[in-house]
Design a protein around this motif. Structure first.
Motif, PDB file in Angstrom:
ATOM      1  N   THR A  69       0.836  -1.186   0.000  1.00 11.64           N
ATOM      2  CA  THR A  69       0.000   0.000   0.000  1.00 11.64           C
ATOM      3  C   THR A  69       0.879   1.247   0.000  1.00 11.64           C
ATOM      4  O   THR A  69       2.117   1.147  -0.022  1.00 11.64           O
ATOM      5  CB  THR A  69      -1.003   0.022   1.170  1.00 11.64           C
ATOM      6  N   LEU A  70       0.227   2.385   0.003  1.00  5.19           N
ATOM      7  CA  LEU A  70       0.936   3.662  -0.089  1.00  5.19           C
ATOM      8  C   LEU A  70       0.271   4.692   0.800  1.00  5.19           C
ATOM      9  O   LEU A  70      -0.955   4.790   0.832  1.00  5.19           O
ATOM     10  CB  LEU A  70       0.893   4.162  -1.543  1.00  5.19           C
ATOM     11  N   ALA A  71       1.082   5.459   1.520  1.00  6.00           N
ATOM     12  CA  ALA A  71       0.557   6.574   2.313  1.00  6.00           C
ATOM     13  C   ALA A  71       1.560   7.720   2.256  1.00  6.00           C
ATOM     14  O   ALA A  71       2.719   7.552   2.659  1.00  6.00           O
ATOM     15  CB  ALA A  71       0.327   6.146   3.765  1.00  6.00           C
ATOM     16  N   THR A  72       1.125   8.861   1.743  1.00  7.34           N
ATOM     17  CA  THR A  72       2.057   9.995   1.656  1.00  7.34           C
ATOM     18  C   THR A  72       1.879  10.980   2.800  1.00  7.34           C
ATOM     19  O   THR A  72       2.634  11.940   2.899  1.00  7.34           O
ATOM     20  CB  THR A  72       1.875  10.765   0.331  1.00  7.34           C
ATOM     21  N   ASN A  73       0.851  10.774   3.625  1.00  7.80           N
ATOM     22  CA  ASN A  73       0.678  11.674   4.774  1.00  7.80           C
ATOM     23  C   ASN A  73       0.087  10.912   5.954  1.00  7.80           C
ATOM     24  O   ASN A  73      -0.261   9.729   5.842  1.00  7.80           O
ATOM     25  CB  ASN A  73      -0.169  12.899   4.385  1.00  7.80           C
ATOM     26  N   TYR A 132      -3.574   9.234   5.412  1.00  8.35           N
ATOM     27  CA  TYR A 132      -3.559   7.979   4.660  1.00  8.35           C
ATOM     28  C   TYR A 132      -2.793   6.894   5.436  1.00  8.35           C
ATOM     29  O   TYR A 132      -3.084   5.707   5.286  1.00  8.35           O
ATOM     30  CB  TYR A 132      -2.995   8.176   3.254  1.00  8.35           C
ATOM     31  N   VAL A 144       1.317  12.156  -6.537  1.00 12.57           N
ATOM     32  CA  VAL A 144       0.989  10.904  -5.855  1.00 12.57           C
ATOM     33  C   VAL A 144       1.014   9.731  -6.833  1.00 12.57           C
ATOM     34  O   VAL A 144       1.384   8.613  -6.488  1.00 12.57           O
ATOM     35  CB  VAL A 144      -0.380  11.002  -5.143  1.00 12.57           C
ATOM     36  N   LYS A 202       2.851   6.131  -6.479  1.00 15.92           N
ATOM     37  CA  LYS A 202       2.185   4.826  -6.526  1.00 15.92           C
ATOM     38  C   LYS A 202       2.892   3.880  -7.510  1.00 15.92           C
ATOM     39  O   LYS A 202       3.060   2.694  -7.232  1.00 15.92           O
ATOM     40  CB  LYS A 202       0.720   5.006  -6.922  1.00 15.92           C
ATOM     41  N   ASP A 229      -5.110   0.339  -2.239  1.00 20.23           N
ATOM     42  CA  ASP A 229      -5.206   1.709  -1.741  1.00 20.23           C
ATOM     43  C   ASP A 229      -5.272   1.716  -0.212  1.00 20.23           C
ATOM     44  O   ASP A 229      -5.827   0.798   0.394  1.00 20.23           O
ATOM     45  CB  ASP A 229      -6.498   2.365  -2.262  1.00 20.23           C
ATOM     46  N   ALA A 230      -4.758   2.785   0.370  1.00 16.33           N
ATOM     47  CA  ALA A 230      -4.806   2.920   1.828  1.00 16.33           C
ATOM     48  C   ALA A 230      -6.234   3.136   2.341  1.00 16.33           C
ATOM     49  O   ALA A 230      -6.488   3.031   3.537  1.00 16.33           O
ATOM     50  CB  ALA A 230      -3.904   4.063   2.271  1.00 16.33           C
ATOM     51  N   ASP A 231      -7.164   3.436   1.450  1.00 19.99           N
ATOM     52  CA  ASP A 231      -8.565   3.590   1.863  1.00 19.99           C
ATOM     53  C   ASP A 231      -9.377   2.322   1.586  1.00 19.99           C
ATOM     54  O   ASP A 231     -10.592   2.383   1.416  1.00 19.99           O
ATOM     55  CB  ASP A 231      -9.218   4.809   1.185  1.00 19.99           C
ATOM     56  N   HIS A 245     -13.823  -0.545  -0.421  1.00 20.01           N
ATOM     57  CA  HIS A 245     -13.002   0.579  -0.865  1.00 20.01           C
ATOM     58  C   HIS A 245     -13.758   1.885  -0.594  1.00 20.01           C
ATOM     59  O   HIS A 245     -14.814   2.115  -1.164  1.00 20.01           O
ATOM     60  CB  HIS A 245     -12.720   0.421  -2.374  1.00 20.01           C
ATOM     61  N   LEU A 305     -13.769   4.802  -1.616  1.00 20.51           N
ATOM     62  CA  LEU A 305     -13.450   5.676  -2.734  1.00 20.51           C
ATOM     63  C   LEU A 305     -14.173   7.017  -2.585  1.00 20.51           C
ATOM     64  O   LEU A 305     -15.281   7.074  -2.083  1.00 20.51           O
ATOM     65  CB  LEU A 305     -13.944   4.924  -3.965  1.00 20.51           C
ATOM     66  N   GLY A 306     -13.519   8.093  -3.020  1.00 18.53           N
ATOM     67  CA  GLY A 306     -14.177   9.398  -3.010  1.00 18.53           C
ATOM     68  C   GLY A 306     -13.568  10.369  -2.014  1.00 18.53           C
ATOM     69  O   GLY A 306     -12.594  10.048  -1.331  1.00 18.53           O
ATOM     70  N   LYS A 345     -13.128  10.245   3.543  1.00 12.71           N
ATOM     71  CA  LYS A 345     -12.524   8.980   3.948  1.00 12.71           C
ATOM     72  C   LYS A 345     -12.949   8.649   5.381  1.00 12.71           C
ATOM     73  O   LYS A 345     -13.327   9.545   6.143  1.00 12.71           O
ATOM     74  CB  LYS A 345     -11.003   9.093   3.878  1.00 12.71           C
TER      75      LYS A 345
HETATM   76  O1  UDP Z   1      -2.670  12.432  -0.679  1.00 15.38           O
HETATM   77  C1  UDP Z   1      -2.674  11.230  -0.996  1.00 15.38           C
HETATM   78  C2  UDP Z   1      -3.581  10.713  -1.942  1.00 15.38           C
HETATM   79  C3  UDP Z   1      -3.538   9.364  -2.237  1.00 15.38           C
HETATM   80  N1  UDP Z   1      -2.657   8.538  -1.634  1.00 15.38           N
HETATM   81  C4  UDP Z   1      -2.593   7.119  -1.980  1.00 15.38           C
HETATM   82  O2  UDP Z   1      -3.186   6.933  -3.254  1.00 15.38           O
HETATM   83  C5  UDP Z   1      -4.376   6.149  -3.131  1.00 15.38           C
HETATM   84  C6  UDP Z   1      -5.422   6.636  -4.123  1.00 15.38           C
HETATM   85  O3  UDP Z   1      -6.029   7.838  -3.678  1.00 15.38           O
HETATM   86  P1  UDP Z   1      -7.529   7.821  -3.101  1.00 15.38           P
HETATM   87  O4  UDP Z   1      -7.785   6.527  -2.425  1.00 15.38           O
HETATM   88  O5  UDP Z   1      -7.721   9.071  -2.285  1.00 15.38           O
HETATM   89  O6  UDP Z   1      -8.393   7.934  -4.435  1.00 15.38           O
HETATM   90  P2  UDP Z   1      -9.871   7.330  -4.674  1.00 15.38           P
HETATM   91  O7  UDP Z   1      -9.796   5.849  -4.423  1.00 15.38           O
HETATM   92  O8  UDP Z   1     -10.817   8.030  -3.713  1.00 15.38           O
HETATM   93  O9  UDP Z   1     -10.153   7.651  -6.113  1.00 15.38           O
HETATM   94  C7  UDP Z   1      -4.759   6.282  -1.661  1.00 15.38           C
HETATM   95  O10 UDP Z   1      -5.607   5.245  -1.199  1.00 15.38           O
HETATM   96  C8  UDP Z   1      -3.396   6.242  -1.009  1.00 15.38           C
HETATM   97  O11 UDP Z   1      -2.858   4.938  -0.987  1.00 15.38           O
HETATM   98  C9  UDP Z   1      -1.778   9.035  -0.686  1.00 15.38           C
HETATM   99  O12 UDP Z   1      -0.994   8.294  -0.108  1.00 15.38           O
HETATM  100  N2  UDP Z   1      -1.814  10.373  -0.396  1.00 15.38           N
END
Ligand code: UDP
Ligand code: UDP
Ligand code: MN
Ligand code: MN
Lengths: 269, 269
Positions: free
Chosen positions: A8-12, A15, A82, A86, A102-104, A212, A214-215, A218
């Motif tokens: 997974t990924l977290a930049t802050n 997340y 970002v 990824k 995704d981290a979410d 997930h 998404l959106g 969070k």
């Molecule tokens: O500021 C951010 C935005 C996104 N992410 C990473 O990129 C993924 C995709 O972004 P997000 O889930 O917000 O997009 P969505 O699924 O809502 O389209 C996140 O789950 C995180 O793993 C992150 O680390 N920092």
């Protein structure tokens, strides 16, 4: 299966909370694979310490400080920050196969069977279902693929400004080539689908394996009351309530790790 | 290709307007296949006359007055009225292969290539993309399939109360079995997708072949001003404007047929 990992990924720090819940949900459902978190430089040392308790590897990915191709790409397309981060998951070449999440996202069941799939496997995106959603995908780390992805990203950009656009343009035959690359939608079930076609959710939703969030909003953006086990300002009592499940994992599995680390519980409200 | 046909359904005068536009759009794009309209008893003789000018066959389907299995099914599940009527398309056994199209669809390109596909081919539903959308599908008429469908419908009902639920339960391996049964989404492009994932529409939407006005509000529910070529109360100026295209076909290709039939233009406002 030492050669396989969930990534997974977290930049802050926000997340990072998502990554903690995701990692714990994978552990709670007894995955036999390694867990890897890619983090950005803005993730605080305190969060990193908690992530290290959950993940086998916590790897700093800092495209801005590196002198390589990703850095160059980043300079040309600063809007795709970002996204470039990824794509770094393809550099994890000490694994033969990985599942990016995704981290979410949060698993509600063991999903180790995903490693039977090949690159690039993903579930359809509700909205434009000939695109895959890039919140959950099976991939094979490779420097060559990584370089090609960065080049594509730099030259053509992303039609949606994010990684999903880049990845769909790159793996452009996903919709038409091979049904085994289509993960069932229950591996990437997003709340948007629940509202758009509720009868289908009622029919198939009980099989959900990955949720997930998404959106824009969070799970960590809500305020949770641990005593009443409820989320403030939450909308209608959708069953099963995935948002409450996320907070349940957070408070029961993540908060204790935070408490071990610091007495003042800096993330928990 | 005398053995192949496009088939639609209209149980009332409003959906009949949709069927007229659909039929004309197929003719305007020079289909080489036959056109069949199934109609319900509530469709007025005036509408039927216009439909007969566009369609090769206009067939009355009246499940309530027939003494057969559909009648029985209908008695047991009166809630599934229109659904039973739609399933009737499988009885068109004088064709070897057909493409069913909802009366609220319109082609913007020749789509005769769909007859190269096998039963059951359909595009994913935006919302729950492991279900196909039943607004456009390739099927093979067969009394046996028809009987099996009615039985399934009677015994298990429909998880969404309509034909889409029944058909997805019956053709339940659509999501996982064969990629060639997945029609590209551009063969059933619904407005909902445009709003949900606009960047994908901007990237891929210019290839649209079939537009589907899925949902409560149908093109015929709007008020059209033929002089200014605009639709009253219409939302933002989405380009291309499919709603205006529908009204353009209606006013240029359908209204003249209505005028031939009656002087007082009973459907045109
Ligand atoms: O500021 C951010 C935005 C996104 N992410 C990473 O990129 C993924 C995709 O972004 P997000 O889930 O917000 O997009 P969505 O699924 O809502 O389209 C996140 O789950 C995180 O793993 C992150 O680390 N920092
Ligand atoms: O009262 C009705 C409702 C539906 N239909 C037919 O059934 C199809 C499916 O219904 P609809 O298009 O309204 O559903 P949606 O696509 O919006 O889910 C229509 O296009 C028509 O062909 C009909 O003839 N009369
Ligand atoms: Mn996400
Ligand atoms: Mn429809």
């Amino acid at each position: 299966m030492a050669g396989q990992a969930f990534v997974t990924l977290a930049t802050n720090n926000n997340y990072a909370k998502g990554a903690m819940v995701l990692g714990k949900s994978l552990r709670n459902h007894k995955t036999s694979r390694k867990l890897v978190a890619l983090i950005g430089p803005r993730v605080a040392e305190t969060s990193r310490a908690v992530l290290r308790k959950i993940y086998d590897e916590v790897q700093l990915v800092d495209v801005l400080d590196s002198g390589d191709m990703a850095h160059l790409a980043m300079m040309k397309r600063p809007d795709l920050g970002v996204t470039f981060t990824k794509l770094h998951c393809w550099t994890l070449t000490h694994y033969s196969k990985c599942v990016f999440m995704d981290a979410d996202t949060m698993v509600v069941s063991n999903i180790d069977e995903l490693f039977a799939r090949e690159e690039l496997s993903a579930a359809p995106d509700p909205g434009w279902p000939d695109c895959f959603n890039s919140g959950v995908f099976v991939f094979q780390p490779s420097y060559e693929t990584y370089r090609k992805l960065l080049t594509a990203c730099m030259e053509q950009g992303s039609f949606d400004g994010g990684d999903q656009g880049v990845l769909n343009s790159f793996f452009s035959d996903w919709a038409t080539a091979d049904i085994s690359r289509h993960l069932p939608f229950i591996y990437n079930l997003s709340s948007i689908a629940i509202y758009t076609y509720l009868p289908a959710f009622k029919q198939y939703g009980h099989n959900a394996k990955v949720v997930h969030f998404l959106g824009k909003l969070k799970p960590w953006d809500y305020v949770y009351d641990a005593t009443s086990k409820s989320v403030k300002g939450q909308t209608s009592g959708m069953q099963p309530n995935y948002l409450l499940q996320w907070w349940d994992v957070f408070s029961s599995s993540v908060v204790p790790l935070m408490k071990e680390e610091y007495s003042e519980q800096p993330f928990y409200r």
